[in-house]
Design a protein around this motif. Structure first.
Motif, PDB file in Angstrom:
ATOM      1  N   ILE A 113       0.851  -1.203   0.000  1.00 38.63           N
ATOM      2  CA  ILE A 113       0.000   0.000   0.000  1.00 38.63           C
ATOM      3  C   ILE A 113       0.881   1.244   0.000  1.00 38.63           C
ATOM      4  O   ILE A 113       0.620   2.222  -0.696  1.00 38.63           O
ATOM      5  N   GLU A 160     -10.518   8.794  -0.240  1.00 39.89           N
ATOM      6  CA  GLU A 160     -11.333   7.640   0.126  1.00 39.89           C
ATOM      7  C   GLU A 160     -10.668   6.821   1.222  1.00 39.89           C
ATOM      8  O   GLU A 160     -11.336   6.340   2.134  1.00 39.89           O
ATOM      9  N   VAL A 161      -9.348   6.643   1.159  1.00 37.67           N
ATOM     10  CA  VAL A 161      -8.706   5.837   2.203  1.00 37.67           C
ATOM     11  C   VAL A 161      -8.354   6.632   3.442  1.00 37.67           C
ATOM     12  O   VAL A 161      -8.407   6.108   4.544  1.00 37.67           O
ATOM     13  N   SER A 162      -7.969   7.903   3.285  1.00 36.76           N
ATOM     14  CA  SER A 162      -7.445   8.607   4.454  1.00 36.76           C
ATOM     15  C   SER A 162      -8.413   9.646   4.995  1.00 36.76           C
ATOM     16  O   SER A 162      -8.224  10.127   6.107  1.00 36.76           O
ATOM     17  N   CYS A 168      -2.974  13.800   4.254  1.00 37.55           N
ATOM     18  CA  CYS A 168      -3.530  12.455   4.410  1.00 37.55           C
ATOM     19  C   CYS A 168      -3.316  11.867   5.794  1.00 37.55           C
ATOM     20  O   CYS A 168      -4.181  11.191   6.317  1.00 37.55           O
ATOM     21  N   TYR A 170      -1.636   9.321   6.844  1.00 36.65           N
ATOM     22  CA  TYR A 170      -2.108   7.963   6.595  1.00 36.65           C
ATOM     23  C   TYR A 170      -1.186   6.883   7.163  1.00 36.65           C
ATOM     24  O   TYR A 170      -1.653   5.870   7.635  1.00 36.65           O
ATOM     25  N   VAL A 178      -5.457   2.575   7.869  1.00 34.07           N
ATOM     26  CA  VAL A 178      -6.613   1.752   7.514  1.00 34.07           C
ATOM     27  C   VAL A 178      -6.293   0.962   6.251  1.00 34.07           C
ATOM     28  O   VAL A 178      -5.472   1.371   5.439  1.00 34.07           O
ATOM     29  N   ASP A 179      -6.967  -0.148   6.112  1.00 33.57           N
ATOM     30  CA  ASP A 179      -6.748  -0.995   4.948  1.00 33.57           C
ATOM     31  C   ASP A 179      -7.539  -0.432   3.763  1.00 33.57           C
ATOM     32  O   ASP A 179      -8.526   0.272   3.937  1.00 33.57           O
ATOM     33  N   VAL A 180      -7.076  -0.783   2.568  1.00 33.86           N
ATOM     34  CA  VAL A 180      -7.843  -0.403   1.379  1.00 33.86           C
ATOM     35  C   VAL A 180      -8.714  -1.595   0.978  1.00 33.86           C
ATOM     36  O   VAL A 180      -8.375  -2.736   1.270  1.00 33.86           O
ATOM     37  N   ASN A 181      -9.839  -1.309   0.344  1.00 32.35           N
ATOM     38  CA  ASN A 181     -10.698  -2.424  -0.053  1.00 32.35           C
ATOM     39  C   ASN A 181     -10.507  -2.769  -1.533  1.00 32.35           C
ATOM     40  O   ASN A 181      -9.781  -2.070  -2.253  1.00 32.35           O
ATOM     41  N   TRP A 184     -11.459  -0.159  -4.094  1.00 34.41           N
ATOM     42  CA  TRP A 184     -10.465   0.920  -4.226  1.00 34.41           C
ATOM     43  C   TRP A 184      -9.344   0.472  -5.161  1.00 34.41           C
ATOM     44  O   TRP A 184      -8.900   1.230  -6.024  1.00 34.41           O
ATOM     45  N   THR A 188      -8.183   2.144  -8.610  1.00 35.69           N
ATOM     46  CA  THR A 188      -6.812   2.591  -8.836  1.00 35.69           C
ATOM     47  C   THR A 188      -6.251   1.960 -10.106  1.00 35.69           C
ATOM     48  O   THR A 188      -5.569   2.613 -10.893  1.00 35.69           O
TER      49      THR A 188
END
Lengths: 388, 204
Positions: A113, A160-162, A168, A170, A178-181, A184, A188
């Motif tokens: 990530i 969306e993620v942060s 961010c 992050y 946090v994890d990305v789904n 997402w 990307t």
């Protein structure tokens, strides 16, 4: 007393006799093309630059002093505001340094990530940089509009993620917040797949553009020796032909797993610096494709990592990464307390502008703006420590 | 003042009746020209607001002028340091009346995350009369658009005559604000008492 906006000085020959006049002007700190609050004291002979003194400190926000008075984790949002175009890479550099100090491991998925975030940051930074660079040459608006259109798409992914577009905050010590789904990642992938097409379009407009060629080719060439002596890093150094990329030298994170090349320039002039950014974006797309394909499942935080009450053992550490602007390093001395004893940032922008005078001497005053644009400075990073 | 009902009735017949004040304010509110004046991170969001996606041009405020002589809105976008504060005030003085100030972001409002620093001004409202403040670090471009709409609302409701007429129509008020200087320890004067007074706390 505020500095004078201009001053006329006598121009002297070798024997000390006056043979004309020199004009000293102060460019900035309020200037539409100095990329923030940056001032240059320029001495001009006609239109030629004979002396240039960069003056910084107009955005000195005591970054380092604040960092020494707050806990390790509390410094993370402040690193966002160093180079406010690339908050993700700043986060990574700081997290990497503390992980080195505390001996924390980063889970596999988090490493992937981080690479994805860093390369997306590189894409948006270089895209908007080229927009500003061409803007400084007089192409008002249009290329910058194209650049910002693409930048917004990447900022959407960050948001969306942060939860924030620019700041961010992050990364964490030992992973990411946090994890990305999967959705997402799919989006990307789609963005990266389309980015090549955007770059093709951008290059068609700019690469052979007559004005761009006239304004950049042969302007302000840098030799390898000059670049190394000024300890330049990043695209500026590689445009001069020195093969040095921290991603290849240190192989931090998991960069050893990816297949990518380091583009190099020949002349070190403005055109090479422009092309360097375009070629680096192409390589970033390659890295992104590999990272998005190989990303494994798993946790994103080291379970041993402690966020609250974090006290690393005493010691000193220097961690660095290749940020879009060059080598970004953090130097931390820990005395075992909850906040660092010394917190220092090695910002690429600040060290890259130290050679500004050598690059500008003998060029016209209109070129100074373009040369400054090609260095890619961000003032938050330049003025992070005590003014000199 | 003309009645609303009569005005609507006349409009149906193709007759538009208005007052000079409304016409004047309508024109000014819809062509606010901001100063190209970025200080820090918020300036990037200010640029994003004027770029492709957010398109500030829809509100008549996209003509960013690099010269203060041609601008009538100053968006203080970012951290004002003590080295920069005199220049911000001087730029404001150079702008022609009527002029407005938007304090964009936590730093311009109060010093924000850098408030504890020794070189950061704790809010530009100590020297300049701020019309609209946008919280956020940095505020989103939508927030800036909202601020511009709020400012337009304010301009539309301004009176040209009477005791609450704007500064520039009051000949008794001096036009320029005092420019602070970097003194031995701090900015001198540390505030402009005409626009800002430290809050007083009363215990009950």
């Amino acid at each position: 007393m505020p500095p004078k906006s201009f001053e006329v000085k006598p121009k002297l020959d070798e024997s000390g006799a006056s043979i004309g006049e020199l004009l000293e002007i102060s460019m900035g700190p309020h200037h539409p093309s100095t990329h923030g609050v940056f001032r240059m004291d320029v001495v001009l002979d006609g239109e030629k630059v004979v002396k240039l003194k960069p003056v910084c400190g107009y955005l000195h926000r005591n970054h380092e002093k604040i960092g020494e008075n707050i806990s390790y984790l509390a410094s993370m949002p402040y690193t966002d505001r160093l180079d406010y175009f690339c908050s993700m890479t700043n986060n990574w550099a700081y997290a990497l340094t503390i992980e080195k100090l505390a001996g924390l491991a980063v889970p596999e998925r988090a490493e992937y990530i981080r690479v994805i975030m860093a390369e997306l940051t590189r894409l948006q930074n270089h895209t908007s940089l080229i927009g500003f660079f061409v803007h400084d040459m007089g192409a008002l608006g249009t290329p910058l509009m194209y650049a910002f259109r693409e930048r917004e798409k990447i900022l959407d992914l960050f948001e969306e993620v942060s939860g924030a577009r620019m700041m961010c905050n992050y990364m964490r010590f030992g992973g990411v917040r946090v994890d990305v789904n999967d959705e997402w990642i799919a989006r990307t992938k789609q963005l990266v797949a389309n980015y090549g097409r955007f770059l093709d379009e951008f290059e068609t407009f700019l690469n052979q553009n007559e004005i761009l060629l006239a304004r950049t080719q042969g302007v302000s060439p840098l030799t390898k020796e000059q670049a190394v002596n000024a300890s330049l890093t990043g695209p500026l150094l590689r445009a001069a032909g020195v093969n040095y990329d921290v991603r290849k030298v240190d192989k931090y994170g998991i960069y050893s797993r990816f297949d990518f090349k380091v583009p190099l320039g020949e002349h070190g002039d403005l055109y090479d610096r422009y092309m360097m950014r375009v070629l680096e974006m192409r390589e970033s797309i390659k890295i992104l494709n590999q990272a998005l394909r190989d990303i494994p499942a798993g946790p994103v935080m080291d379970p041993k990592a402690k966020l609250r009450g974090f006290r690393p053992k005493p010691g000193e550490v220097y961690g660095r990464i290749e940020s879009p602007k060059g080598e970004l390093g953090f130097y931390i001395i820990s005395d075992g307390g909850p906040n660092p004893y010394r917190y220092r940032v090695r910002p690429p922008s600040f060290i890259n502008i130290t050679i500004l005078e050598d690059m500008c001497l003998g060029h016209r005053v209109a070129d100074v703006i373009v040369i400054l644009g090609s260095v890619d400075i961000v003032l938050g990073e330049v003025d992070r420590c005590q003014p000199i | 003042m003309i009645e609303e009902g009569l005005k609507n009735e006349l409009q149906k017949q193709g007759v538009y009746v208005t007052s000079l004040q409304e016409l004047y304010n309508w024109g000014r509110a819809n062509s606010v020209w901001p100063l190209t004046f970025g200080l820090a991170c918020c300036a990037i969001e200010m640029m994003a607001a004027s770029m492709s996606r957010f398109d500030l041009a829809r509100f008549g405020a996209e003509v960013f002028r690099p010269s203060p002589r041609q601008a009538d809105l100053m968006i203080v976008a970012g951290t004002v340091t003590k080295k920069m504060a005199p220049l911000v005030v001087r730029l404001y003085n150079q702008m022609p009346e009527p002029k407005y100030v938007i304090a964009m972001g936590a730093c311009a409002i109060s010093g924000g995350p850098f408030k504890q620093g020794y070189n950061v001004l704790k809010g530009i409202d100590r020297y300049l009369p701020v019309d609209v403040a946008i919280p956020g670090c940095p505020p989103r471009p939508e927030a800036l658009i909202h601020a511009i709409m709020t400012l337009q609302e304010k301009i539309r409701n301004q009176k040209l005559t009477g005791p609450d007429r704007p500064r520039h129509l009051n000949a008794e008020i001096e036009g320029e604000y005092p420019v602070p200087a970097y003194g031995k320890h701090d900015l001198e004067p540390p505030k402009n008492p005409d626009v800002w007074q430290p809050p007083t706390m009363t215990r009950t």
